[in-house]
Design an enzyme around this catalytic site. Sequence first.
Site, PDB file in Angstrom:
ATOM      1  N   SER B 255       0.844  -1.200   0.000  1.00 54.70           N
ATOM      2  CA  SER B 255       0.000   0.000   0.000  1.00 54.70           C
ATOM      3  C   SER B 255       0.883   1.254   0.000  1.00 54.70           C
ATOM      4  CB  SER B 255      -0.961  -0.077   1.182  1.00 54.70           C
ATOM      5  OG  SER B 255      -1.954   0.898   1.086  1.00 54.70           O
ATOM      6  N   ASP B 350     -10.011  -4.857  -4.843  1.00 54.75           N
ATOM      7  CA  ASP B 350      -9.498  -3.839  -3.925  1.00 54.75           C
ATOM      8  C   ASP B 350     -10.444  -2.640  -3.920  1.00 54.75           C
ATOM      9  OD1 ASP B 350      -7.960  -1.890  -2.557  1.00 54.75           O
ATOM     10  OD2 ASP B 350      -6.099  -2.749  -3.304  1.00 54.75           O
ATOM     11  N   HIS B 385      -7.528  -5.425  -0.535  1.00 56.07           N
ATOM     12  CA  HIS B 385      -6.332  -4.595  -0.412  1.00 56.07           C
ATOM     13  C   HIS B 385      -5.277  -5.190   0.517  1.00 56.07           C
ATOM     14  CE1 HIS B 385      -4.322  -0.665  -0.773  1.00 56.07           C
ATOM     15  NE2 HIS B 385      -4.088  -0.715   0.525  1.00 56.07           N
TER      16      HIS B 385
END
Lengths: 378, 449
Positions: B255, B350, B385
Amino acid sequence: MTQAVPPILSVTPSRALVDEKFQVLVENLPPGCPVTLRSLHRSEDEDDWEAYGHYVSDHRGVVSVHSGHEGFRDRTPLASALAERWYMAPGVKRIDINKQGVQGTLFIPPGPGPFPALLDMWGGGAGLLEYRSALLASRGYVSFSLDYLRSEHLSADVEFKYFETAFNIIRNHPQVIPDRVGILGSSLGSMVAFNLTAYSTIIKPRCIVCISSNHYHPPGTTLKAGFKILSKHFHKAHFDENNYMSWRSFALDLIADPSNNVEVGRINCPMLLVNGCDDQNWPTVETAEEVARLLREGGKEHLLSRLAYPGAGHLIEPPFSPHFRATKFIILNSKEKVILLWGGHTKPHSDAQEDSWRKILSFLQLHLYHSPSVKANL
Amino acid sequence: PKQWAVLKRDEECMKLLSAMTQVVPPILSVTPCRALVDEKFKVLVENLPPGCPVTVRSLHHSEDKDDWEAYGHYVSDHSGVVSVSEDLSYGGTYTGKEPMGLLWSMRPVPGSRPGLRLRKMNVCTPMLVTISVHSGHEGFRDQAPLASVLTERWYMAPGIRRININEQGVQGTLFIPPGPGPFPGLLDMWGGGGGLLESRAALLASHGYVSLALDYLGFDQESENLEFKYFETAFNIIKDHPQVMPDRVGIFGLSLGSLVAVTLAAYSTIVKPCCIVCISCNHYYPARGSTVTSKFEGVTRWVLSLSARVNEDNQVIWKDVALEFITDPSNIAEVGRINCPTLLVNGCDDQNWPTVETAEDVARLMREAGKEHLLSRLAYPDTGHLIEPPFSPHFRATTFVMRSSKEKVILLWGGQTKPHSDAQEDSWRKILSFLQFHLYCGPNLKAKI
């Protein structure tokens, strides 16, 4: 090449119980490369133990650790990994017992229970060894490592009651299934197992396992007194070329007189006898033959299972424990140190440890876990 | 009818089980009982009556004092055995043949606080999971378990050293494998909002990499340049470590951490990562003069103030708003400048960041720069995610606290549990293989010979 990048060494699993296998793998070597894989352990007594094997990597560059074969210890290792070997599974509880005069250590498996249980006894000269009980608890048995050689008992009767009390402490434990308690003894401990099972009117083991079977017990003697009698025969002991002392031959003479032995024909429960054919400490194979004969005469041979391992010695322990052909031993009364010959050769003895442990666990599971009695009820 | 016969047989079986277990319990085992978190185990139940319905359950009491559980409904075979590795689960938190379902399908027990996330902050101790077996399927919790055992799941292999780093202004935790080394190294960075998570770095060290879990969101760096230097210094701390091979240091980011990875690889003149792994890749790098931290704060505030989409469960979805940000080319990092092997891993479901579009964009830019041969991509369907090491439970949405305002929202990460868990298992294996190839084996080695 190895200055550029080291080989990749892995031990899987890195944490295991002592009776579980692991896989040691090395990758990223050049192909066809001679290397040595070595294990090193520093004991609680601060001695270093090692083992090693010489290997050659395959075409993909896979096997083992130090470079070269001869003189590998002179160089630093290319890679090393640490493996943990545990006697206790997570959740196993260890409890010191000092109750009704009985001393020892109790191990309880995790979970609600109730569980089958075992009275676990080692042989003479070792002090209180807990590791087999810890392992048995990790396999689902409440297991009591009994300390029975520390104190002097006033008489054979008092000593007998000590063992009966110990058995009942286990049997009466809230997490123990009272009619599923067995006895596991090795060497002198196996004699106690025979003795209790043959003569007790108040305890009834569901099954017994005797490793390095010994049924020598002059009537009316305490263990210590019995040992004194034994030691009077030490002058007849055979000493080998290394001056290691073997009791086997004079013991064979002693047990030839049945009045010296436990009347094993009185036993009424399943029994497993595990012995090494190269036992130089005690004539355990002959003892097992005698047990078989006596049971056969009583029509009870169906109760008996026997395992006799070629090339194995007296100290048959859980798998992967190193083999000791002879070790220092302090003669109880005199404090004299000798080196006692236990017997066995490393490879067959280790195979025997692995095979016998599996068979012991399977015997215990059959008699203590499986439920022929429940099927009978239905 | 057939159904009635089955029901009746089940009842009889459970009566038999009850009678039996008053005499002797089933034998439950987990092998190995101690393992690394990414290793499999075998859960076996023996000594049951044949054809008997039972439930196998896992229970974990977290560091945050919540209870997490998973369970599967099974029926024993004719020898009285249930093998979780071999048998089908008929229902529960997972179905089918799932040897590790008791871990990856864990979720908070009924009645727990909403939006929970499971993270192990103390990696020196194992995660303790109790596995138990219960009679029956429906209402299995009503009675005490028939048997239970404890299993340990470790982030650190034996012999790994954990060292707090506070050096040249850089803070984090270093993990060093046992052995003489030298080893390849990794700079490891999680995303925003987590605090310092050491779990992945500890696990990477257990696989043979000196790994630095970098703390980079705790401080307000004065300027973008200073912040960039922070990351470069962190990288060099690893590179210069006596047990690290200086030309074999990679970067691993998830991320926001993947944004740091791509910008370091693209813009740094002094650090040259040997390879980079970007999970749930983020290449949002707008106008110069703002730090990663402030960018992050900016994005989160902006997204919320622009009324990021909130679904019917009141979960905040950043993805769509973020998609608008990254369509402006001046807002993204010049990934065409990257010169090392790059692995992108993302989930197609995601909901937090447009990582699928980002990965496409990175591919396009690297292709245009003639660097496509450096890029590998893994895109997993129905995966969200938070792609973590295998067997970690999946969280579709969790509570997120805004750093500045302390406002709590529930963020939607996306993914469906089973495919997300499959993705974690598959991607981890492929990530380790990618790292081993570039950091342990490596074509440049053959070149030297």
